[in-house]
Design a protein around this motif. Structure first.
Motif, PDB file in Angstrom:
ATOM      1  N   PRO A   1       0.842  -1.201   0.000  1.00 26.76           N
ATOM      2  CA  PRO A   1       0.000   0.000   0.000  1.00 26.76           C
ATOM      3  C   PRO A   1       0.876   1.250   0.000  1.00 26.76           C
ATOM      4  O   PRO A   1       1.900   1.282   0.654  1.00 26.76           O
ATOM      5  CB  PRO A   1      -0.803  -0.109   1.294  1.00 26.76           C
ATOM      6  CG  PRO A   1      -0.216  -1.222   2.073  1.00 26.76           C
ATOM      7  CD  PRO A   1       0.630  -2.045   1.162  1.00 26.76           C
TER       8      PRO A   1
ATOM      9  N   PRO B   1       3.559   1.917  -5.821  1.00 23.89           N
ATOM     10  CA  PRO B   1       2.863   1.522  -7.051  1.00 23.89           C
ATOM     11  C   PRO B   1       2.690  -0.002  -7.115  1.00 23.89           C
ATOM     12  O   PRO B   1       3.549  -0.733  -6.640  1.00 23.89           O
ATOM     13  CB  PRO B   1       3.804   2.003  -8.164  1.00 23.89           C
ATOM     14  CG  PRO B   1       4.752   2.943  -7.516  1.00 23.89           C
ATOM     15  CD  PRO B   1       4.865   2.531  -6.084  1.00 23.89           C
ATOM     16  N   CYS B   2       1.600  -0.430  -7.671  1.00 27.14           N
ATOM     17  CA  CYS B   2       1.354  -1.865  -7.836  1.00 27.14           C
ATOM     18  C   CYS B   2       2.169  -2.347  -9.022  1.00 27.14           C
ATOM     19  O   CYS B   2       1.815  -2.071 -10.163  1.00 27.14           O
ATOM     20  CB  CYS B   2      -0.122  -2.103  -8.128  1.00 27.14           C
ATOM     21  SG  CYS B   2      -1.108  -2.269  -6.670  1.00 27.14           S
TER      22      CYS B   2
HETATM   23  C1  NAG Z   1      -3.152   0.783  -4.951  1.00 27.10           C
HETATM   24  O1  NAG Z   1      -2.533   0.791  -6.239  1.00 27.10           O
HETATM   25  C2  NAG Z   1      -3.131   1.644  -7.178  1.00 27.10           C
HETATM   26  C3  NAG Z   1      -2.399   1.443  -8.504  1.00 27.10           C
HETATM   27  O2  NAG Z   1      -0.996   1.510  -8.363  1.00 27.10           O
HETATM   28  C4  NAG Z   1      -3.101   3.072  -6.674  1.00 27.10           C
HETATM   29  O3  NAG Z   1      -3.757   3.892  -7.581  1.00 27.10           O
HETATM   30  C5  NAG Z   1      -3.770   3.142  -5.309  1.00 27.10           C
HETATM   31  O4  NAG Z   1      -3.639   4.436  -4.781  1.00 27.10           O
HETATM   32  C6  NAG Z   1      -3.118   2.152  -4.349  1.00 27.10           C
HETATM   33  N1  NAG Z   1      -3.809   2.177  -3.069  1.00 27.10           N
HETATM   34  C7  NAG Z   1      -3.151   2.264  -1.913  1.00 27.10           C
HETATM   35  C8  NAG Z   1      -3.993   2.269  -0.684  1.00 27.10           C
HETATM   36  O5  NAG Z   1      -1.946   2.308  -1.837  1.00 27.10           O
END
Ligand code: NAG
Length: 225
Positions: free
Chosen positions: A145, A148-149
Motif C-alpha cells: 500500500p 505503485p502496484c
Molecule cells: C493501490 O494501487 C493503485 C495502482 O498503483 C493506486 O492507484 C492506489 O492508490 C493504491 N492504493 C493504496 C492504498 O496504496
C-alpha cells in the motif's frame, strides 16, 4: 407412547449431532494443505519454496483455513535470498494472503482495487495488507500500500478451490518500508510497466484460473499422509 417417541426424538437428535460433528471434522481435514508439497514438483520455484520453509512461513500458511501464495520464480528470488533474517520473514510472509483468491475470484470483486490481508496482518493490521489493483486491460497487479502496484499476476501455479492457491507474480512484493537492493539500471520508480518482454505470453487472468480450476478438480486430493 409419548415417552418412547420423545426418546426416539432424543436419539435422533443425538445421531444428527454426531453426524454434524463428523462432517465438521472431515471438512477440517479436507481444508488441510501443504504449500511445500504443492510446490514440490515445480522446480521453477525451488528458491521461494526454500525461503518459505526456512522462515517457517510455510508452517504458518498451512495452519490457515484458506491461503493464496504469491510466488516468484528462482531467477527473481535472488533479492529476497539476500535479505537479512529479520527482514526475510516479514518479506516472505507478505506473499501469503489469508484468504483464497484466484484470477476468477479477483475478477469478481466489485472494486478494481482492494487491500488484501496477509500473514503479517496478525501482528500489524496496517502493514499486513497488499494492494491489489486490476488495470484497464484486465491484468492484475499487487504491491505494498502506498507504493505503485508493480507485481503482475503471471499465472496460477497450483490451486485447490477454495482453500489454497499459488500464483506466480512478476516481482517480489515487499512490505512498505522494506526494499531490495536493485541492480543498477533497474532502479525504475516501479511503475506499472506496460512491457511484457521476458514474460510468458499473457493469457487473460480469468482464462488461467479456469484452466487451473480444471486441473485442480482432476488432480485434487487432500494432503494425505
Ligand atoms: C493501490 O494501487 C493503485 C495502482 O498503483 C493506486 O492507484 C492506489 O492508490 C493504491 N492504493 C493504496 C492504498 O496504496
Amino acid at each position: 407412547m409419548r415417552g418412547s417417541s420423545s426418546l426416539q426424538t432424543a436419539m435422533a437428535s443425538k445421531i444428527v449431532l454426531t453426524l454434524l460433528v463428523l462432517a465438521a471434522a472431515s471438512s477440517a481435514a479436507l481444508a488441510a494443505f501443504d504449500v511445500i508439497q504443492m510446490l514440490a514438483d515445480k522446480p521453477k520455484y525451488t528458491a521461494f519454496s526454500k525461503l518459505l520453509q526456512q522462515t517457517k512461513v510455510a508452517d504458518e500458511a498451512n495452519q490457515l483455513r484458506a491461503a493464496s501464495l504469491l510466488v516468484v520464480p528462482d531467477k527473481l528470488a535472488k533479492g529476497l535470498e539476500a535479505l537479512p533474517a529479520d527482514k526475510l520473514r516479514p518479506a516472505i510472509a507478505n506473499h501469503v494472503l489469508v484468504s483464497y483468491f484466484d484470477p476468477i475470484k479477483l475478477d469478481e470483486m466489485k472494486t478494481r482495487t482492494a487491500l488484501l490481508p496477509t500473514l503479517l496482518s496478525n501482528t500489524d493490521k496496517k502493514l499486513g495488507v497488499v494492494n491489489y489493483t486490476r488495470a484497464d486491460d484486465g491484468q492484475m497487479y499487487f504491491g505494498a500500500p502506498g507504493a505503485p502496484c508493480a507485481a503482475k499476476l503471471i499465472k496460477v501455479v497450483a490451486a485447490r478451490p477454495y482453500s489454497v492457491s499459488i500464483m506466480e507474480v512478476s516481482e517480489p512484493i515487499l512490505p512498505a518500508g522494506l526494499s531490495l537492493v536493485v541492480a543498477p539500471g533497474r532502479r525504475g520508480k516501479g511503475k506499472v510497466k506496460p512491457s511484457t518482454a521476458g514474460l510468458e505470453e499473457s493469457k487473460k487472468p480469468t482464462a488461467m484460473a479456469a484452466e487451473a480450476r480444471e486441473k485442480a478438480s482432476v488432480a485434487s486430493s487432500p494432503a494425505s499422509s
